[in-house]
Design a protein around this motif. Structure first.
Motif, PDB file in Angstrom:
ATOM      1  N   ARG A 105       0.834  -1.209   0.000  1.00 14.40           N
ATOM      2  CA  ARG A 105       0.000   0.000   0.000  1.00 14.40           C
ATOM      3  C   ARG A 105       0.868   1.258   0.000  1.00 14.40           C
ATOM      4  NH1 ARG A 105      -5.274  -1.353   1.008  1.00 14.40           N
ATOM      5  NH2 ARG A 105      -5.612  -3.422   1.930  1.00 14.40           N
ATOM      6  N   ALA A 106       1.954   1.218   0.768  1.00 16.97           N
ATOM      7  CA  ALA A 106       2.833   2.385   0.826  1.00 16.97           C
ATOM      8  C   ALA A 106       3.487   2.663  -0.518  1.00 16.97           C
ATOM      9  CB  ALA A 106       3.905   2.173   1.895  1.00 16.97           C
ATOM     10  N   GLU A 107       3.720   1.613  -1.302  1.00 14.14           N
ATOM     11  CA  GLU A 107       4.352   1.768  -2.606  1.00 14.14           C
ATOM     12  C   GLU A 107       3.344   2.083  -3.700  1.00 14.14           C
ATOM     13  OE1 GLU A 107       6.316  -1.916  -2.968  1.00 14.14           O
ATOM     14  OE2 GLU A 107       7.875  -1.455  -1.488  1.00 14.14           O
ATOM     15  N   GLY A 108       2.058   2.159  -3.324  1.00 12.93           N
ATOM     16  CA  GLY A 108       1.030   2.553  -4.276  1.00 12.93           C
ATOM     17  C   GLY A 108       0.522   1.449  -5.154  1.00 12.93           C
ATOM     18  N   SER A 109       0.836   0.204  -4.863  1.00 14.83           N
ATOM     19  CA  SER A 109       0.356  -0.915  -5.666  1.00 14.83           C
ATOM     20  C   SER A 109      -0.742  -1.641  -4.909  1.00 14.83           C
ATOM     21  CB  SER A 109       1.507  -1.880  -5.976  1.00 14.83           C
ATOM     22  OG  SER A 109       2.049  -2.397  -4.773  1.00 14.83           O
ATOM     23  N   ARG A 110      -1.519  -2.431  -5.650  1.00 16.55           N
ATOM     24  CA  ARG A 110      -2.598  -3.182  -5.052  1.00 16.55           C
ATOM     25  C   ARG A 110      -2.034  -4.335  -4.228  1.00 16.55           C
ATOM     26  NH1 ARG A 110      -7.376  -6.469  -8.239  1.00 16.55           N
ATOM     27  NH2 ARG A 110      -8.580  -7.066  -6.380  1.00 16.55           N
TER      28      ARG A 110
END
Length: 345
Positions: free
Chosen positions: A320-325
């Protein structure tokens, strides 16, 4: 005889000032002849005090170092300074000094005259120590010295004890020893009502005199009381126990893991064992991870499953922190963390 004894004490007090006195100076201070000073020095030597004498015009008498510590004579200011210093050492829990300070303080306060006790009490009452860290479990030094006296004199102790839940109980025990860690003090005692050994946190003890009577000391619960208390407060006190291997030397682990957290055992040059306890396996995982060492779970088996769930939660948070699902493992789009959460109720 009384006059001679008083003069010997006065002579000893002068010699303990750690300077060299000429025979003439000592004679003037004591109001006697140099010949009497020489006789008194010989008496002190017979009592075991190593009084050195150097001949000649510039010579004199000086108290040397002996094989044993002789009784010390302190003036009023020195006695107050020592008492305050011992209380400070006991309060701050200096490594290797705290327990010894309490024993020495107990001996000193027993012989302090009332006028000096008042001075020591005033200094402690109106002095605020700026400690390195907050210590909500700080112990009143007066309680420590009271317990030390009772341990030494083998007198029963009556006190109120505040438990983990805040409830207060009345206890009567045969106190045996005080044990200190870097943060807390513990009393090891035989509980008369429960007919077993118990360990009490001293900051939760409120003495309720009168104490007594005296008792015949029992065989202690362990030869190494420090290890006994460490195991009790870090493991036996909890329902969940664990054993892990830490991949660091025991000396390195001991710098970060206090005896109140777990019991360390050397295993080899590069690893050691940690026995610990916690309210639950989830809490234990957090504690072990926060130590910052590589580790291997030895027991219980359930601890490994809890670590897997924690790993999945952390993977999810990183995704989530890396912006991926968040990654999924089944067609329903549920993450491992979701399955673990629903399974746990």
């Amino acid at each position: 005889m009384l006059e001679t004894s008083a003069r010997l004490l006065r002579l000893l007090s002068l010699l303990q000032a750690h300077r060299e006195w000429s025979g003439t100076e000592l004679a003037e201070r004591l109001g006697v002849s140099p010949r009497t000073v020489r006789r008194d020095v010989d008496r002190l030597r017979e009592l075991g005090y190593p009084v050195n004498a150097s001949p000649g015009t510039g010579g004199g008498y000086q108290l040397g170092a002996g094989a044993e510590l002789p009784p010390l004579l302190l003036d009023d200011d020195e006695a107050v300074a020592v008492a305050v210093g011992l209380r400070t050492a006991a309060w701050q829990g200096i490594e290797g000094i705290g327990e010894t300070s309490v024993r020495a303080l107990a001996k000193l306060e027993q012989v302090l005259p009332n006028r000096l006790r008042r001075r020591v009490s005033a200094l402690n009452a109106f002095t605020v120590p700026m400690l390195r860290v907050a210590q909500p479990s700080a112990v009143d030094p007066a309680v420590l010295t009271e317990l030390a006296h009772l341990c030494r004199d083998a007198e029963r102790l009556r006190f109120e004890y505040r438990g983990h839940d805040g409830a207060t109980t009345r206890r009567t025990v045969e106190p045996h020893r005080l044990v200190c860690s870097e943060r807390r003090w513990y009393l090891v005692a035989w509980d008369l009502d429960r007919e077993d050994w118990r360990t009490f946190r001293v900051d939760r003890v409120t003495p309720k005199p009168p104490h007594g009577p005296r008792f015949v000391p029992r065989e202690p619960p362990a030869e190494d009381l420090a290890a006994y208390v460490s195991q009790g407060v870090s493991t036996r006190a909890y329902a969940t126990h664990g054993l892990v291997r830490l991949f660091v030397p025991v000396e390195v682990a001991a710098k970060r893991i206090s005896p109140s957290v777990g019991v360390l055992e050397a295993e080899g040059p590069d690893s050691c064992l940690l026995r610990t306890g916690a309210a639950s396996l989830d809490v234990m995982v957090i504690h072990v991870m926060m130590m910052g060492f590589a580790f291997e779970v030895l027991e219980p088996d359930g601890l490994t499953e809890v670590i897997r769930r924690a790993r999945d939660l952390l993977d999810d948070a990183l995704a989530r922190a890396e912006g991926s699902r968040p990654r999924t493992r089944d067609g329903a789009g549920r993450t491992p963390a979701t399955r673990s959460g629903s399974g746990a109720g």
